[in-house]
Design an enzyme around this catalytic site. Structure first.
Site, short mmCIF file in Angstrom:
data_model
loop_
_atom_site.label_atom_id
_atom_site.label_comp_id
_atom_site.label_asym_id
_atom_site.label_seq_id
_atom_site.Cartn_x
_atom_site.Cartn_y
_atom_site.Cartn_z
N THR A 92 0.88 -1.17 0.00
CA THR A 92 0.00 0.00 0.00
C THR A 92 0.91 1.23 0.00
N THR A 99 -1.91 -3.14 19.35
CA THR A 99 -1.67 -1.78 19.83
C THR A 99 -2.30 -1.55 21.20
N ASP A 100 -1.75 -0.57 21.92
CA ASP A 100 -2.35 -0.18 23.21
C ASP A 100 -3.65 0.60 23.01
N GLU A 101 -3.90 1.04 21.75
CA GLU A 101 -5.10 1.87 21.51
C GLU A 101 -6.40 1.09 21.74
N TYR A 144 -9.75 2.70 13.57
CA TYR A 144 -8.49 1.93 13.58
C TYR A 144 -8.43 1.02 14.80
N ALA A 147 -10.75 0.09 16.83
CA ALA A 147 -11.84 -0.90 16.88
C ALA A 147 -11.51 -2.09 15.97
N LYS A 194 -8.49 -3.11 15.18
CA LYS A 194 -7.41 -3.88 15.82
C LYS A 194 -7.97 -4.70 16.98
N LYS A 211 3.06 10.00 10.42
CA LYS A 211 3.03 9.88 11.87
C LYS A 211 3.78 11.05 12.50
N ARG A 266 1.44 10.21 24.87
CA ARG A 266 1.68 8.87 24.34
C ARG A 266 2.91 8.31 25.07
N ASN A 315 2.60 15.60 23.43
CA ASN A 315 2.97 15.84 22.03
C ASN A 315 3.76 17.13 21.84
N HIS A 330 -10.05 12.06 19.83
CA HIS A 330 -8.61 11.99 20.16
C HIS A 330 -8.39 11.47 21.59
P1 NAD Z 1 2.78 0.62 8.47
O1 NAD Z 1 1.55 1.33 8.06
O2 NAD Z 1 4.08 1.35 8.42
O3 NAD Z 1 2.97 -0.70 7.60
C1 NAD Z 1 1.89 -1.56 7.31
C2 NAD Z 1 2.35 -2.54 6.23
O4 NAD Z 1 1.27 -3.45 5.98
C3 NAD Z 1 2.70 -1.87 4.90
O5 NAD Z 1 3.89 -2.41 4.40
C4 NAD Z 1 1.51 -2.21 4.01
O6 NAD Z 1 1.84 -2.28 2.62
C5 NAD Z 1 1.10 -3.57 4.56
N1 NAD Z 1 -0.30 -3.88 4.29
C6 NAD Z 1 -1.39 -3.08 4.48
N2 NAD Z 1 -2.50 -3.70 4.09
C7 NAD Z 1 -2.14 -4.93 3.64
C8 NAD Z 1 -2.85 -6.03 3.11
N3 NAD Z 1 -4.17 -6.00 2.94
N4 NAD Z 1 -2.15 -7.15 2.77
C9 NAD Z 1 -0.80 -7.20 2.91
N5 NAD Z 1 -0.07 -6.17 3.39
C10 NAD Z 1 -0.74 -5.05 3.75
O7 NAD Z 1 2.47 0.08 9.94
P2 NAD Z 1 3.44 -0.04 11.20
O8 NAD Z 1 3.46 1.26 11.91
O9 NAD Z 1 4.70 -0.69 10.80
O10 NAD Z 1 2.58 -1.04 12.11
C11 NAD Z 1 2.72 -2.46 11.95
C12 NAD Z 1 1.78 -3.15 12.93
O11 NAD Z 1 2.09 -2.76 14.26
C13 NAD Z 1 0.30 -2.81 12.72
O12 NAD Z 1 -0.44 -3.99 12.91
C14 NAD Z 1 0.00 -1.79 13.82
O13 NAD Z 1 -1.35 -1.88 14.20
C15 NAD Z 1 0.92 -2.27 14.92
N6 NAD Z 1 1.39 -1.23 15.86
C16 NAD Z 1 1.96 -0.08 15.37
C17 NAD Z 1 2.44 0.86 16.28
C18 NAD Z 1 3.10 2.15 15.80
O14 NAD Z 1 3.39 3.01 16.63
N7 NAD Z 1 3.39 2.31 14.52
C19 NAD Z 1 2.33 0.64 17.66
C20 NAD Z 1 1.71 -0.54 18.10
C21 NAD Z 1 1.26 -1.48 17.18
O1 DAU Z 2 -0.33 3.75 20.41
C1 DAU Z 2 0.03 2.95 19.33
C2 DAU Z 2 -0.43 3.60 18.03
O2 DAU Z 2 0.45 4.70 17.79
C3 DAU Z 2 -0.40 2.64 16.84
O3 DAU Z 2 -1.31 1.61 17.07
C4 DAU Z 2 -0.74 3.37 15.55
O4 DAU Z 2 -0.60 2.49 14.44
C5 DAU Z 2 0.22 4.55 15.37
O5 DAU Z 2 -0.14 5.29 14.23
C6 DAU Z 2 0.20 5.44 16.61
O6 DAU Z 2 -1.07 6.12 16.71
P1 DAU Z 2 -1.18 7.66 17.13
O7 DAU Z 2 -2.45 8.19 16.63
O8 DAU Z 2 -0.86 7.83 18.57
O9 DAU Z 2 0.09 8.23 16.28
P2 DAU Z 2 0.27 9.59 15.47
O10 DAU Z 2 1.72 9.69 15.12
O11 DAU Z 2 -0.72 9.74 14.38
O12 DAU Z 2 -0.06 10.69 16.56
C7 DAU Z 2 0.68 10.80 17.78
C8 DAU Z 2 0.06 11.92 18.59
O13 DAU Z 2 0.36 13.17 17.92
C9 DAU Z 2 -1.43 11.87 18.68
O14 DAU Z 2 -1.84 12.35 19.97
C10 DAU Z 2 -1.93 12.82 17.60
C11 DAU Z 2 -0.84 13.86 17.54
N1 DAU Z 2 -0.58 14.46 16.22
C12 DAU Z 2 -0.39 13.64 15.15
C13 DAU Z 2 -0.13 14.14 13.90
C14 DAU Z 2 0.04 13.24 12.72
C15 DAU Z 2 -0.48 15.84 16.09
O15 DAU Z 2 -0.62 16.58 17.07
N2 DAU Z 2 -0.20 16.35 14.86
C16 DAU Z 2 -0.04 15.55 13.74
O16 DAU Z 2 0.19 16.11 12.62
#
Ligand code: NAD
Ligand code: DAU
Length: 360
Positions: free
Chosen positions: A48, A141-143, A166, A168, A170, A205, A230, A265, A301
């Site tokens: 994606t 995720t912790d969300e 998102y 919900a 997960k 992000k 966070r 943040n 939020h």
């Molecule tokens: P990301 O968005 O960077 O990567 C997601 C990957 O999944 C991409 O490579 C995308 O191409 C692939 N993908 C999406 N839909 C697909 C499909 N239908 N089939 C096959 N591949 C598909 O995500 P991330 O931040 O690396 O998160 C990875 C996992 O960890 C997720 O399950 C997320 O919920 C979980 N997680 C993320 C965080 C965070 O802070 N980023 C924290 C806790 C848990």
């Molecule tokens: O807690 C784990 C989760 O953390 C993962 O499950 C998600 O996949 C990952 O995207 C992340 O979610 P958040 O919503 O916490 O991450 P994000 O980076 O989008 O936002 C972090 C915080 O910053 C959140 O409180 C929203 C705020 N924010 C985010 C963006 C993108 C801003 O204030 N400005 C911004 O432009």
């Protein structure tokens, strides 16, 4: 350095979903670098907007015969069966997901498809392997726990209360994994982790967005009053936690993973500005903090996340190694050094690269 644990499980053919994303690509690099894994990795990714094969260029080059890539959608059950048989898959580490909360608010459909239906397909395919299958690790995720007030921490027994499409989706996937363990005896573990940061994170992000916007002299958007909290974890520590759980965790258990780093943040945005003022000052010499712009809050939020990872620490000996201050400095340095990666992301050049290599 962490002391090596003896692996309880020896996975021969590990299927990693979403391996071209942020955490998945770090995890594959982590496994190939050390940590006693000598089997094959089969990376299944739909590519994606968030999946970037460039994240694994070095791994593709350095590990022929151990690293394989299959462009596939986890919503395609027949394709999954084909891949499981082709590679004789005996374990899964499931990262693939739609992962960005803001996108789930604008367009929830793909979150329901990938995060719920995709996980269901994977569980069914793993179940069909019978005794050959050793472990399904689900990365969550912790969300799913919702939002905390000023006090308290999320524990593994905190009731689920997801607030965004998102979280919900997960939560639904976590319940499916649990149900496949309870009902069918599918060997499974789940981890619920806090916010990750580090190399290769897509700049939608907060942390990479602020770094790249600041370098470009663009506004640094902060939602609401900027006081949402966070709990931040350096991505390598998350990879280590996942591998610890996969190799030494108890089947059927859930483990919380966190960084012991609760931060507002606005503080993070200010810290990034200070680092950049020092190592990459703006051409006009103005402090980067002048770019901070408070904007309309994200709907629904969550105010505060904080993780109690005591179970993972007590039972499996894991704790985070990187402090937030040093991890953030490393992350900013990485984005400054990876000019080609950043340029390709910004110009969408990696999208053309994908078309050229994979035809869509
Ligand atoms: P990301 O968005 O960077 O990567 C997601 C990957 O999944 C991409 O490579 C995308 O191409 C692939 N993908 C999406 N839909 C697909 C499909 N239908 N089939 C096959 N591949 C598909 O995500 P991330 O931040 O690396 O998160 C990875 C996992 O960890 C997720 O399950 C997320 O919920 C979980 N997680 C993320 C965080 C965070 O802070 N980023 C924290 C806790 C848990
Ligand atoms: O807690 C784990 C989760 O953390 C993962 O499950 C998600 O996949 C990952 O995207 C992340 O979610 P958040 O919503 O916490 O991450 P994000 O980076 O989008 O936002 C972090 C915080 O910053 C959140 O409180 C929203 C705020 N924010 C985010 C963006 C993108 C801003 O204030 N400005 C911004 O432009």
């Amino acid at each position: 350095m962490r002391t090596k644990r003896k692996s309880r499980q020896e996975f021969k053919n590990l299927l990693v979903t979403g391996g071209c994303g942020f955490i998945g690509s770090n995890f594959i690099r982590y496994l190939m670098a050390n940590n006693g894994f000598s089997g094959r990795i089969i990376n299944v990714d739909k590519l994606t907007y968030a999946g970037n094969p460039e994240n694994l260029e070095d791994i593709t080059r350095d590990f022929p015969g151990r690293y394989y890539f299959e462009k596939a959608d986890i919503c395609d059950a027949a394709k999954l069966t084909e891949i499981f048989l082709k590679y004789d898959i005996d374990a899964v580490c499931h990262f693939a997901a739609e992962s960005h909360v803001d996108r789930s608010i604008k367009d929830p459909g793909s979150f329901i498809q990938t995060n719920i239906i995709g996980t269901f397909n994977l569980l069914e395919t793993a179940k069909a392997r019978g005794d050959k299958f050793q472990l399904f690790h689900h990365v969550s995720t912790d969300e799913v726990y919702g939002s905390l007030g000023a006090e308290g921490l999320f524990r593994e027994d905190t009731p689920y209360q997801p607030n965004s499409p998102y979280s919900a989706s997960k939560a639904a996937s976590d319940h499916l994994v649990r149900a496949y363990f309870k009902t069918f005896g599918l060997p499974a573990t789940i981890s619920n982790c806090s916010n990750n940061y580090g190399p290769y994170q897509f700049p939608e992000k907060l942390i990479p967005l602020v770094i790249l916007n600041a370098l470009a002299g663009k506004q640094l958007p902060v939602y609401g009053d900027g006081k949402n909290i966070r709990d931040w974890l350096y991505v390598e520590d998350h990879c280590d936690a996942i591998w610890t759980i996969m190799t030494t965790g108890n089947i059927g258990e859930t483990y919380n993973v966190g960084g012991n780093a609760e931060i507002e943040n606005i503080t993070i945005v200010q810290m990034i500005c200070v680092i950049l003022d020092e190592i990459s000052p703006a051409l006009n010499k103005k402090p980067h903090r002048e770019l901070i712009t408070f904007i309309k809050d994200r709907p629904g939020h969550d105010r505060r996340y904080a993780i109690d990872f005591g179970k993972l620490h007590r039972e499996l000996g894991w704790s985070p190694q990187e402090s937030f201050k040093s991890g953030l400095q490393r992350t900013v340095n990485w984005y400054l050094q990876q000019k080609k990666w950043v340029e390709n992301i910004k110009t969408g050049a990696y999208l053309s690269w994908m078309k050229e290599h994979y035809g869509s």
